[in-house]
Design a protein around this motif. Structure first.
Motif, PDB file in Angstrom:
ATOM      1  N   ALA A 232     -43.700  -0.313  29.523  1.00  0.00           N
ATOM      2  CA  ALA A 232     -44.380   0.267  28.279  1.00  0.00           C
ATOM      3  C   ALA A 232     -43.126  -0.411  26.767  1.00  0.00           C
ATOM      4  O   ALA A 232     -43.885  -0.326  25.743  1.00  0.00           O
ATOM      5  CB  ALA A 232     -43.987   2.075  28.556  1.00  0.00           C
ATOM      6  N   THR A 233     -42.032  -0.222  27.395  1.00  0.00           N
ATOM      7  CA  THR A 233     -40.754  -0.377  26.687  1.00  0.00           C
ATOM      8  C   THR A 233     -41.411  -2.338  25.825  1.00  0.00           C
ATOM      9  O   THR A 233     -41.116  -2.344  24.961  1.00  0.00           O
ATOM     10  CB  THR A 233     -39.998  -0.613  26.678  1.00  0.00           C
ATOM     11  OG1 THR A 233     -39.311   0.892  27.178  1.00  0.00           O
ATOM     12  CG2 THR A 233     -38.728  -0.914  25.789  1.00  0.00           C
TER      13      THR A 233
ATOM     14  N   SER B  43     -43.919  -4.279  26.523  1.00  0.00           N
ATOM     15  CA  SER B  43     -45.304  -4.103  26.054  1.00  0.00           C
ATOM     16  C   SER B  43     -45.995  -5.498  25.757  1.00  0.00           C
ATOM     17  O   SER B  43     -46.671  -6.237  25.110  1.00  0.00           O
ATOM     18  CB  SER B  43     -45.297  -3.292  24.486  1.00  0.00           C
ATOM     19  OG  SER B  43     -45.143  -2.399  24.499  1.00  0.00           O
TER      20      SER B  43
ATOM     21  N   PRO C 274     -48.683  -7.280  28.260  1.00  0.00           N
ATOM     22  CA  PRO C 274     -49.974  -7.059  28.991  1.00  0.00           C
ATOM     23  C   PRO C 274     -49.497  -8.117  30.769  1.00  0.00           C
ATOM     24  O   PRO C 274     -49.724  -7.014  32.007  1.00  0.00           O
ATOM     25  CB  PRO C 274     -51.004  -8.088  28.212  1.00  0.00           C
ATOM     26  CG  PRO C 274     -50.587  -7.650  27.021  1.00  0.00           C
ATOM     27  CD  PRO C 274     -49.070  -7.795  26.957  1.00  0.00           C
TER      28      PRO C 274
ATOM     29  N   THR D 239     -47.376  -5.964  32.853  1.00  0.00           N
ATOM     30  CA  THR D 239     -47.851  -4.420  32.923  1.00  0.00           C
ATOM     31  C   THR D 239     -48.615  -5.101  33.426  1.00  0.00           C
ATOM     32  O   THR D 239     -48.388  -4.285  35.541  1.00  0.00           O
ATOM     33  CB  THR D 239     -48.765  -3.702  32.091  1.00  0.00           C
ATOM     34  OG1 THR D 239     -47.331  -3.523  30.688  1.00  0.00           O
ATOM     35  CG2 THR D 239     -48.769  -3.037  31.855  1.00  0.00           C
TER      36      THR D 239
END
Length: 202
Positions: free
Chosen positions: A183-184, A186, A188, A191
Motif C-alpha cells: 500500500a505504501t 502503490s 499495481p 501489489t
C-alpha cells in the motif's frame, strides 16, 4: 509331543504367511492401517482447503492478521521459513539494499544457520528503532520492510527449535507487513505479484 494335525496346521499357516510376503498380499490389519492413513491425509487436505478459504476471505475484508494466521498455522517449519523469505525477497525489489535485511534472507537458505536468526533480528531491530526515532525523515516503505524483516527473522529462529523462541504468532504478522508495504509503494504490478506470492505456498 504335538499332534500331527497341529503340525500340519502350523506348517500350512507358515506357508500362507510366506506366500503373502511374496505376492504383496495385505493382511486385514495392514489394510486397516492403510485406510487410517488415507483418512488422515483426507482430513489434512480438508483442513488446508478450509484455511485457504478463510485466508482469502480475510484478505478480501482487510483482516490481514487473520489472513496471515490462516495461512501460517497449517505450515510445517521449513514451509514457514521459505514463505517468509520469499515474501521478504519480493518486497526487497522495491527498496534499497540493506546488509542487515540481506543477512536475514541468507540465513533462511541454510537450515543449520537458522539458530543465528536471533542475532539477525537484533540487528534489524536496532535499525527499526532508529527509523522510529526519525519518523518524519524515514521512507514509510523502508519502515514496513524493516518490520517484515524482523518478523521473518523471528519465523526463521522459531523454526530452528532453539530455546527462548519468539512469540508463536510472529508469522501471522507477515501478511499485514506485506500488505502495508504494498500500500505504501502503490505499484499495481507489485501489489498483484505480492498477493499471488502470499497465497503461493498453499
Amino acid at each position: 509331543m504335538p499332534r500331527a494335525g497341529y503340525m500340519a496346521t502350523k506348517i500350512s499357516f507358515e506357508g500362507r504367511r510366506g506366500a503373502e510376503a511374496m505376492t504383496g498380499y495385505i493382511r486385514p490389519k495392514a489394510a486397516s492401517c492403510e485406510r487410517r492413513l488415507r483418512g488422515h491425509a483426507i482430513v489434512a487436505s480438508m483442513k488446508q482447503t478450509l484455511s485457504i478459504v478463510k485466508a482469502k476471505q480475510a484478505w478480501a475484508e482487510g483482516r490481514f492478521l487473520d489472513c496471515g494466521r490462516a495461512l501460517y498455522e497449517p505450515m510445517q517449519p521449513h514451509e514457514r521459513v521459505n514463505w517468509a523469505a520469499d515474501l521478504l525477497m519480493f518486497c526487497m525489489q522495491y527498496s534499497p539494499s540493506l546488509p542487515a535485511i540481506d543477512r536475514v534472507v541468507e540465513l533462511a537458505k541454510v537450515p543449520s544457520d537458522w539458530r543465528l536468526a536471533h542475532a539477525a533480528f537484533n540487528e534489524v531491530r536496532r535499525m527499526t528503532l532508529v527509523a522510529e526515532a526519525r519518523d518524519s525523515a524515514i521512507d514509510p516503505a523502508l519502515k514496513s520492510l524493516l518490520f517484515l524483516a524482523e518478523n521473518t527473522a523471528k519465523v526463521i529462529y522459531n523454526a530452528s527449535g532453539e530455546p527462548a523462541p519468539f512469540d508463536a504468532d510472529a508469522g501471522w504478522e507477515l501478511v499485514p507487513c506485506v500488505a502495508h508495504f504494498l500500500a505504501t509503494i502503490s505499484v499495481p504490478a507489485a501489489t498483484e505479484g505480492g498477493i499471488q506470492l502470499i497465497f503461493a505456498q498453499v
